[in-house]
Every structure is written in structure tokens, then in C-alpha cells.
Motif scaffolding. Structure first.
Motif, PDB file in Angstrom:
ATOM      1  N   TYR A   1      -1.289   2.597  -5.721  1.00 26.29           N
ATOM      2  CA  TYR A   1      -2.526   1.950  -5.935  1.00 26.29           C
ATOM      3  C   TYR A   1      -3.550   2.347  -4.595  1.00 26.29           C
ATOM      4  CZ  TYR A   1      -6.426  -1.154  -6.502  1.00 26.29           C
ATOM      5  OH  TYR A   1      -7.620  -1.824  -6.860  1.00 26.29           O
ATOM      6  N   ILE A   2      -3.145   2.051  -3.441  1.00 24.91           N
ATOM      7  CA  ILE A   2      -3.984   2.105  -2.422  1.00 24.91           C
ATOM      8  C   ILE A   2      -4.384   3.524  -1.957  1.00 24.91           C
ATOM      9  CG2 ILE A   2      -3.830   2.047   0.130  1.00 24.91           C
ATOM     10  CD1 ILE A   2      -2.198  -0.361   0.100  1.00 24.91           C
ATOM     11  N   PHE A   3      -3.436   4.510  -2.249  1.00 30.94           N
ATOM     12  CA  PHE A   3      -3.610   5.786  -1.992  1.00 30.94           C
ATOM     13  C   PHE A   3      -4.303   6.555  -3.162  1.00 30.94           C
ATOM     14  CE2 PHE A   3      -0.231   4.981   1.562  1.00 30.94           C
ATOM     15  CZ  PHE A   3      -1.075   4.852   2.360  1.00 30.94           C
ATOM     16  N   ASP A   4      -3.803   6.270  -4.060  1.00 30.19           N
ATOM     17  CA  ASP A   4      -4.201   7.119  -5.383  1.00 30.19           C
ATOM     18  C   ASP A   4      -5.424   6.726  -5.976  1.00 30.19           C
ATOM     19  OD1 ASP A   4      -1.943   8.662  -5.009  1.00 30.19           O
ATOM     20  OD2 ASP A   4      -0.747   7.719  -6.656  1.00 30.19           O
ATOM     21  N   ASP A   5      -5.669   5.216  -6.214  1.00 30.11           N
ATOM     22  CA  ASP A   5      -6.967   4.645  -6.698  1.00 30.11           C
ATOM     23  C   ASP A   5      -7.915   4.304  -5.743  1.00 30.11           C
ATOM     24  OD1 ASP A   5      -5.751   4.996  -9.219  1.00 30.11           O
ATOM     25  OD2 ASP A   5      -4.787   2.976  -9.008  1.00 30.11           O
ATOM     26  N   LEU A   6      -7.427   3.433  -4.565  1.00 31.25           N
ATOM     27  CA  LEU A   6      -8.586   3.139  -3.790  1.00 31.25           C
ATOM     28  C   LEU A   6      -8.913   4.200  -2.696  1.00 31.25           C
ATOM     29  CD1 LEU A   6      -7.250  -0.482  -2.700  1.00 31.25           C
ATOM     30  CD2 LEU A   6      -9.280   0.163  -4.358  1.00 31.25           C
ATOM     31  N   LYS A   7      -7.768   5.261  -2.656  1.00 27.94           N
ATOM     32  CA  LYS A   7      -8.085   6.566  -1.753  1.00 27.94           C
ATOM     33  C   LYS A   7      -8.228   6.098  -0.367  1.00 27.94           C
ATOM     34  CE  LYS A   7      -9.175   9.584  -5.501  1.00 27.94           C
ATOM     35  NZ  LYS A   7      -7.971   9.792  -6.106  1.00 27.94           N
ATOM     36  N   LEU A   8      -7.444   5.087   0.094  1.00 31.14           N
ATOM     37  CA  LEU A   8      -7.528   4.790   1.521  1.00 31.14           C
ATOM     38  C   LEU A   8      -7.108   6.099   2.502  1.00 31.14           C
ATOM     39  CD1 LEU A   8      -6.772   1.020   1.971  1.00 31.14           C
ATOM     40  CD2 LEU A   8      -9.131   1.993   1.297  1.00 31.14           C
ATOM     41  N   ASP A   9      -7.659   6.305   3.631  1.00 29.89           N
ATOM     42  CA  ASP A   9      -7.180   7.340   4.378  1.00 29.89           C
ATOM     43  C   ASP A   9      -5.991   6.879   5.138  1.00 29.89           C
ATOM     44  OD1 ASP A   9      -9.432   8.759   3.985  1.00 29.89           O
ATOM     45  OD2 ASP A   9     -10.630   7.815   5.787  1.00 29.89           O
ATOM     46  N   HIS A  10      -5.643   5.550   5.517  1.00 30.85           N
ATOM     47  CA  HIS A  10      -4.332   4.961   5.963  1.00 30.85           C
ATOM     48  C   HIS A  10      -4.557   3.461   6.054  1.00 30.85           C
ATOM     49  CE1 HIS A  10      -6.433   5.217   9.978  1.00 30.85           C
ATOM     50  NE2 HIS A  10      -5.857   4.282  10.083  1.00 30.85           N
ATOM     51  N   ILE A  11      -3.185   2.871   6.083  1.00 32.91           N
ATOM     52  CA  ILE A  11      -3.206   1.491   6.288  1.00 32.91           C
ATOM     53  C   ILE A  11      -2.339   1.213   7.577  1.00 32.91           C
ATOM     54  CG2 ILE A  11      -3.387   0.749   3.915  1.00 32.91           C
ATOM     55  CD1 ILE A  11      -0.595   0.545   3.880  1.00 32.91           C
ATOM     56  N   TYR A  12      -2.547   0.127   8.250  1.00 34.52           N
ATOM     57  CA  TYR A  12      -1.817  -0.336   9.274  1.00 34.52           C
ATOM     58  C   TYR A  12      -1.125  -1.770   9.277  1.00 34.52           C
ATOM     59  CZ  TYR A  12      -5.735  -3.236  10.625  1.00 34.52           C
ATOM     60  OH  TYR A  12      -6.481  -4.248  10.825  1.00 34.52           O
ATOM     61  N   SER A  13      -0.224  -1.895   9.628  1.00 30.49           N
ATOM     62  CA  SER A  13       0.653  -3.158   9.590  1.00 30.49           C
ATOM     63  C   SER A  13       0.917  -3.643  10.808  1.00 30.49           C
ATOM     64  CB  SER A  13       1.679  -3.141   8.279  1.00 30.49           C
ATOM     65  OG  SER A  13       2.600  -2.349   8.648  1.00 30.49           O
ATOM     66  N   GLN A  14       1.431  -5.128  11.056  1.00 28.97           N
ATOM     67  CA  GLN A  14       1.758  -5.633  12.283  1.00 28.97           C
ATOM     68  C   GLN A  14       3.241  -6.373  11.680  1.00 28.97           C
ATOM     69  OE1 GLN A  14      -1.293  -7.252  15.190  1.00 28.97           O
ATOM     70  NE2 GLN A  14      -2.305  -7.050  13.040  1.00 28.97           N
ATOM     71  N   VAL A  15       4.266  -6.179  12.454  1.00 32.34           N
ATOM     72  CA  VAL A  15       5.524  -6.687  11.959  1.00 32.34           C
ATOM     73  C   VAL A  15       6.026  -7.377  13.148  1.00 32.34           C
ATOM     74  CG1 VAL A  15       7.659  -6.345  11.042  1.00 32.34           C
ATOM     75  CG2 VAL A  15       5.876  -4.771   9.998  1.00 32.34           C
ATOM     76  N   LYS A  16       6.525  -8.730  12.870  1.00 35.80           N
ATOM     77  CA  LYS A  16       7.256  -9.386  14.088  1.00 35.80           C
ATOM     78  C   LYS A  16       8.285  -8.760  14.215  1.00 35.80           C
ATOM     79  CE  LYS A  16       7.470 -14.301  14.431  1.00 35.80           C
ATOM     80  NZ  LYS A  16       7.901 -15.639  13.719  1.00 35.80           N
ATOM     81  N   ALA A  17       8.518  -8.633  15.541  1.00 31.58           N
ATOM     82  CA  ALA A  17       9.563  -7.448  16.146  1.00 31.58           C
ATOM     83  C   ALA A  17      11.066  -8.159  15.991  1.00 31.58           C
ATOM     84  CB  ALA A  17       9.342  -7.589  17.781  1.00 31.58           C
TER      85      ALA A  17
END
Length: 173
Positions: free
Chosen positions: A109-125
């Protein structure tokens, strides 16, 4: 709004979900994996909802076999880039293919419909399962932004599509 794929149904968060989400988020299972670990009150939850109920933030309750199993989101979308996040409702779903199904459904959905260039995330180490899951879906660690406490990932659509092709084939059987 509902999105369906890979036997997952994603339903846009509305006021009826708030107490369920707050209970999940305050549970030890979920809060121990989060960067923000303080207890969330009803008032805090309502204020949060008022800030995310717009077109810069997409929060969805994930359902599998008509059971609500978690929350997935992309938030703070600016210039076609947003921050992704996910959590499961309980440990009952942790060692299953449900996470993969949710992530694939939402990232399509993010890449095909919203067409975002990229996403980032922060994960607890310390959250090794989330780190492994991020890498499995094509996320690349950003060494410059990562710290001893937080691993910073970037996911581009081409990496995501290439890395998840076989997983999608298996889930679509």
C-alpha cells in the motif's frame, strides 16, 4: 478505509479502536519494545488520535482471521517520505507468519498506492526480532543515524520488492 491482502485486513484507526490500542500499548509485551515506555492515559490517547487522524499519518489495525492482531503505521509523511512502525497485540502472534503478512500488505500500500519514495524506521537495539524482520523486508541500516540504543533503517521500494518476492510467492499459495 480497508486494505486486504495476504489474508490480512487493515482497517484505518478510528475512535472505536482507541481503548483497545491503548491497552495493547500499555502492556508489558508492547511497551518493553518501544522507545517511549511511559504509561498512556485515556486523555493522552485521545490527544494522540487527534494528531494522527489526517493525510500525513496512516495508522491501521491489522486483522487476521477476524482477530485484531496489531497496529501498523506510516507517520509524519513529508516530501513523500514517512516513518514506519508496527507492533503486535500480544506474544501469541510473535513467532508466526502474521508479521510478514501485515508488513507485506501495508508496504504494498505504501509503495504502490501512496507512492512514497521511501520510509524509515527506528528500532530499539535490543529488539532483535524487529531488527531481523526489518532486514528480511529489505531495510538497510543507516549507520550514521544509528546509536547504541536505536537502529535506524531505511526502506526503498526497489529493495522491498526485490527482498520480498519469494516471501510473497509462498504466502500467495
Amino acid at each position: 478505509m480497508k486494505i486486504k491482502n495476504y489474508n490480512i485486513s487493515l482497517e484505518r484507526v478510528d475512535k472505536n479502536h482507541l481503548e483497545m490500542l491503548r491497552n495493547w500499548r500499555n502492556s508489558e509485551f508492547v511497551s518493553s519494545k518501544m522507545l517511549y515506555t511511559d504509561f498512556i492515559t485515556e486523555e493522552m490517547q485521545q490527544k494522540w488520535f487527534e494528531t494522527i487522524n489526517n493525510n500525513q499519518n496512516y495508522y491501521f489495525v491489522a486483522n487476521y482471521n477476524n482477530v485484531s492482531v496489531g497496529l501498523i503505521n506510516v507517520k509524519n509523511i513529508i516530501d513523500n517520505v514517512g516513518e514506519g512502525g508496527i507492533y503486535l497485540a500480544s506474544s501469541d502472534f510473535e513467532n508466526t507468519d502474521i508479521v510478514a503478512r501485515i508488513v507485506l500488505c501495508f508496504n504494498d500500500y505504501i509503495f504502490d498506492d501512496l507512492k512514497l519514495d521511501h520510509i524509515y524506521s527506528q528500532v530499539k537495539a535490543t529488539n532483535q526480532k524487529a531488527i531481523s524482520s526489518s532486514i528480511a523486508q529489505g531495510c538497510i541500516k543507516n549507520e550514521e543515524k544509528s546509536t547504541d540504543e536505536v537502529v535506524f533503517f531505511i526502506l526503498k521500494p526497489e529493495n522491498y520488492r526485490k527482498k520480498t518476492l519469494k516471501i510473497k510467492e509462498i504466502l500467495n499459495r
